[in-house]
Enzyme design. Structure first.
Site, PDB file in Angstrom:
ATOM      1  N   GLY A  36       1.100  -0.683   0.218  1.00 16.56           N
ATOM      2  CA  GLY A  36       0.028  -0.075   0.089  1.00 16.56           C
ATOM      3  C   GLY A  36       1.002   0.995   0.254  1.00 16.56           C
ATOM      4  O   GLY A  36       1.875   0.800   0.225  1.00 16.56           O
ATOM      5  N   ALA A  74      -6.593  -6.191   2.370  1.00 14.78           N
ATOM      6  CA  ALA A  74      -5.474  -6.412   2.804  1.00 14.78           C
ATOM      7  C   ALA A  74      -5.591  -7.987   2.135  1.00 14.78           C
ATOM      8  O   ALA A  74      -6.241  -9.119   2.699  1.00 14.78           O
ATOM      9  CB  ALA A  74      -4.848  -6.574   4.350  1.00 14.78           C
ATOM     10  N   TYR A 141      -3.771 -18.562  -5.534  1.00 15.47           N
ATOM     11  CA  TYR A 141      -4.662 -17.744  -5.131  1.00 15.47           C
ATOM     12  C   TYR A 141      -6.273 -17.799  -4.598  1.00 15.47           C
ATOM     13  O   TYR A 141      -7.075 -17.407  -3.746  1.00 15.47           O
ATOM     14  CB  TYR A 141      -4.119 -16.019  -5.826  1.00 15.47           C
ATOM     15  CG  TYR A 141      -5.419 -15.689  -5.823  1.00 15.47           C
ATOM     16  CD1 TYR A 141      -5.403 -14.088  -4.923  1.00 15.47           C
ATOM     17  CD2 TYR A 141      -6.629 -15.095  -7.187  1.00 15.47           C
ATOM     18  CE1 TYR A 141      -6.293 -12.865  -4.860  1.00 15.47           C
ATOM     19  CE2 TYR A 141      -7.297 -13.860  -6.951  1.00 15.47           C
ATOM     20  CZ  TYR A 141      -7.050 -12.915  -5.729  1.00 15.47           C
ATOM     21  OH  TYR A 141      -7.735 -11.954  -5.968  1.00 15.47           O
ATOM     22  N   ASP A 281      -4.316 -18.948 -15.968  1.00 15.95           N
ATOM     23  CA  ASP A 281      -5.259 -17.791 -15.982  1.00 15.95           C
ATOM     24  C   ASP A 281      -6.341 -19.267 -16.339  1.00 15.95           C
ATOM     25  O   ASP A 281      -5.934 -19.968 -17.408  1.00 15.95           O
ATOM     26  CB  ASP A 281      -4.658 -17.298 -17.182  1.00 15.95           C
ATOM     27  CG  ASP A 281      -4.063 -16.055 -16.650  1.00 15.95           C
ATOM     28  OD1 ASP A 281      -4.060 -15.510 -15.472  1.00 15.95           O
ATOM     29  OD2 ASP A 281      -3.731 -15.210 -18.139  1.00 15.95           O
TER      30      ASP A 281
HETATM   31  N1  UDP Z   1      -3.167  -9.643 -19.588  1.00 20.51           N
HETATM   32  C1  UDP Z   1      -2.013 -10.003 -21.094  1.00 20.51           C
HETATM   33  N2  UDP Z   1      -1.332  -9.259 -20.530  1.00 20.51           N
HETATM   34  C2  UDP Z   1      -0.482  -8.751 -19.582  1.00 20.51           C
HETATM   35  C3  UDP Z   1      -1.315  -8.638 -18.006  1.00 20.51           C
HETATM   36  C4  UDP Z   1      -3.118  -9.460 -18.310  1.00 20.51           C
HETATM   37  O1  UDP Z   1      -2.242 -10.723 -21.537  1.00 20.51           O
HETATM   38  O2  UDP Z   1       0.297  -7.528 -19.365  1.00 20.51           O
HETATM   39  C5  UDP Z   1      -4.139 -10.247 -19.176  1.00 20.51           C
HETATM   40  C6  UDP Z   1      -4.200 -11.981 -18.461  1.00 20.51           C
HETATM   41  O3  UDP Z   1      -3.516 -13.121 -18.890  1.00 20.51           O
HETATM   42  C7  UDP Z   1      -6.055 -12.282 -18.319  1.00 20.51           C
HETATM   43  C8  UDP Z   1      -6.327 -10.887 -18.257  1.00 20.51           C
HETATM   44  O4  UDP Z   1      -5.350  -9.403 -18.922  1.00 20.51           O
HETATM   45  O5  UDP Z   1      -6.151 -12.543 -19.056  1.00 20.51           O
HETATM   46  C9  UDP Z   1      -7.121 -10.344 -17.360  1.00 20.51           C
HETATM   47  O6  UDP Z   1      -5.822 -10.049 -16.504  1.00 20.51           O
HETATM   48  P1  UDP Z   1      -5.141 -10.077 -15.191  1.00 20.51           P
HETATM   49  O7  UDP Z   1      -4.322  -9.395 -14.724  1.00 20.51           O
HETATM   50  O8  UDP Z   1      -5.707  -7.540 -15.314  1.00 20.51           O
HETATM   51  O9  UDP Z   1      -6.360  -9.858 -14.359  1.00 20.51           O
HETATM   52  P2  UDP Z   1      -6.838 -11.473 -13.747  1.00 20.51           P
HETATM   53  O10 UDP Z   1      -8.412 -11.856 -13.886  1.00 20.51           O
HETATM   54  O11 UDP Z   1      -5.452 -12.606 -13.944  1.00 20.51           O
HETATM   55  O12 UDP Z   1      -7.372 -11.274 -12.727  1.00 20.51           O
END
Ligand code: UDP
Length: 324
Positions: A36, A74, A141, A281
């Site tokens: 933060g 947090a 996560y 993902d």
């Molecule tokens: N993503 C991407 N390039 C980046 C960051 C994220 O292609 O530099 C893609 C990631 O693979 C996912 C989507 O964007 O499909 C959203 O990712 P983010 O990390 O924002 O959020 P998440 O859904 O993982 O919580």
């Protein structure tokens, strides 16, 4: 009413703190400032620098402050990091969370709002996702957040605790000078915008071979202001019943669609590369937010373009993030 906000110096916690203060709540922020930023805490909220891993310090804060409710932001939030270092996730999101629940139990803090995530659902069989669908997280996560949801259920069954679990989909945008500054930054929208401001950083699309129309992952994006408003509604609604709500805008956008919106909002042609899939993902996550719409009257007011416009304005003003 006094609200204790954990992680109130972080992105979503700071925006919620601001909305709570503006609505007349007394707010005490507890944050270890590991992720933060001191300057993200609205001056009229009190900042206590402490770690949720320190049960004695947490007890002292709760005993002295006697909050009426806790909003628990947090935590660790990166899917990929959780695949590499699951221990960090179970420590921070579960073990530290237990310290907080125990302090609440000891000092009779009976109202609890929890920041959960769409990642608790794992790879959905169908979308949109409703709250009744099974939790089956695909990464540590999501598992850590699911376990904390289950702990809340158990503590609530055993005593007077009433909770509202809010399962966030993809949060973006900025509000009142408060924006997204994670270090390292892993999220899609800030990554795209930072690549515009720092020509050394090339934006990468993680995978274009997903089973989606353009091959990139689909997510449901929600403006941080709309998300924060839902927390205030949840706090007001928390009575006899425990509540669980998805928070999304109920529209899915692919990575390529978000990228195209970023080009439109910034007025730039943005460079990118195609990279391999990011571990953990899932292809598609889209919320049904019908439950919170019908039960609490919540409606998202802002669009993906609003999120990109507000985030772009914030990143231009803070090209290196917060000063501290
Ligand atoms: N993503 C991407 N390039 C980046 C960051 C994220 O292609 O530099 C893609 C990631 O693979 C996912 C989507 O964007 O499909 C959203 O990712 P983010 O990390 O924002 O959020 P998440 O859904 O993982 O919580």
């Amino acid at each position: 009413m006094k609200v204790l906000v954990t992680g109130g110096a972080g992105y979503i916690g700071s925006v919620c703190t601001r909305l709570l203060v503006d609505a007349g709540y007394e707010v005490v922020v507890i944050d270890n400032l590991a992720h933060g930023h001191r300057s993200a805490v609205t001056p009229s909220a009190r900042l206590v620098i402490a770690d949720l891993g320190d049960a004695a310090a947490l007890d002292r804060v709760i005993m002295q402050e006697k909050p009426d409710a806790v909003m628990h932001f947090a935590g660790r939030i990166e899917v990929e990091e959780s695949m590499r270092q699951p221990d960090l996730y179970f420590y921070t999101n579960v073990a530290c969370g237990i310290n907080l629940l125990n302090s609440c139990l000891r000092y009779r803090v009976n109202r609890f709002i929890f920041s959960s995530t769409a990642a608790v659902y794992g790879v959905p069989e169908t979308v949109p996702l409703t709250e009744e669908m099974p939790r089956n997280p695909a990464n540590p996560y999501g598992a850590s957040k699911m376990i904390f949801e289950q702990l809340l259920e158990a503590y609530s069954r055993a005593g007077n605790l009433r909770y509202c679990t809010l399962r966030y989909f993809n949060v973006a945008g900025a509000y009142a000078g408060l924006g997204e500054d994670h270090r390292p930054e892993t999220h899609l929208i800030p990554r795209i915008l930072r690549s515009v401001l720092n020509p050394g950083e090339t934006f990468r699309i993680y995978g274009e071979d997903y089973p989606t129309p353009d091959g990139t992952c689909i997510r449901d994006y929600i403006h941080v202001y709309d998300l924060a408003r839902a927390h205030l509604l949840a706090l007001q609604a928390l009575g006899e019943r425990n509540l669980v709500y998805n928070l999304g805008s109920e529209r899915g956008y692919s990575v390529r669609e978000v990228f195209a919106t970023a080009e439109k909002v910034t007025g730039r042609e943005i460079k990118y590369e195609i990279a391999p899939r990011r571990p953990g993902d899932v292809p598609v996550l889209v919320a049904s937010a019908r439950k919170i719409r019908t039960e609490l009257g919540w409606q998202p007011q802002l669009t993906l373009e609003d999120m990109l416009r507000d985030a772009w304005e914030w990143h231009q003003k803070h090209p290196r993030g917060y000063p501290d």
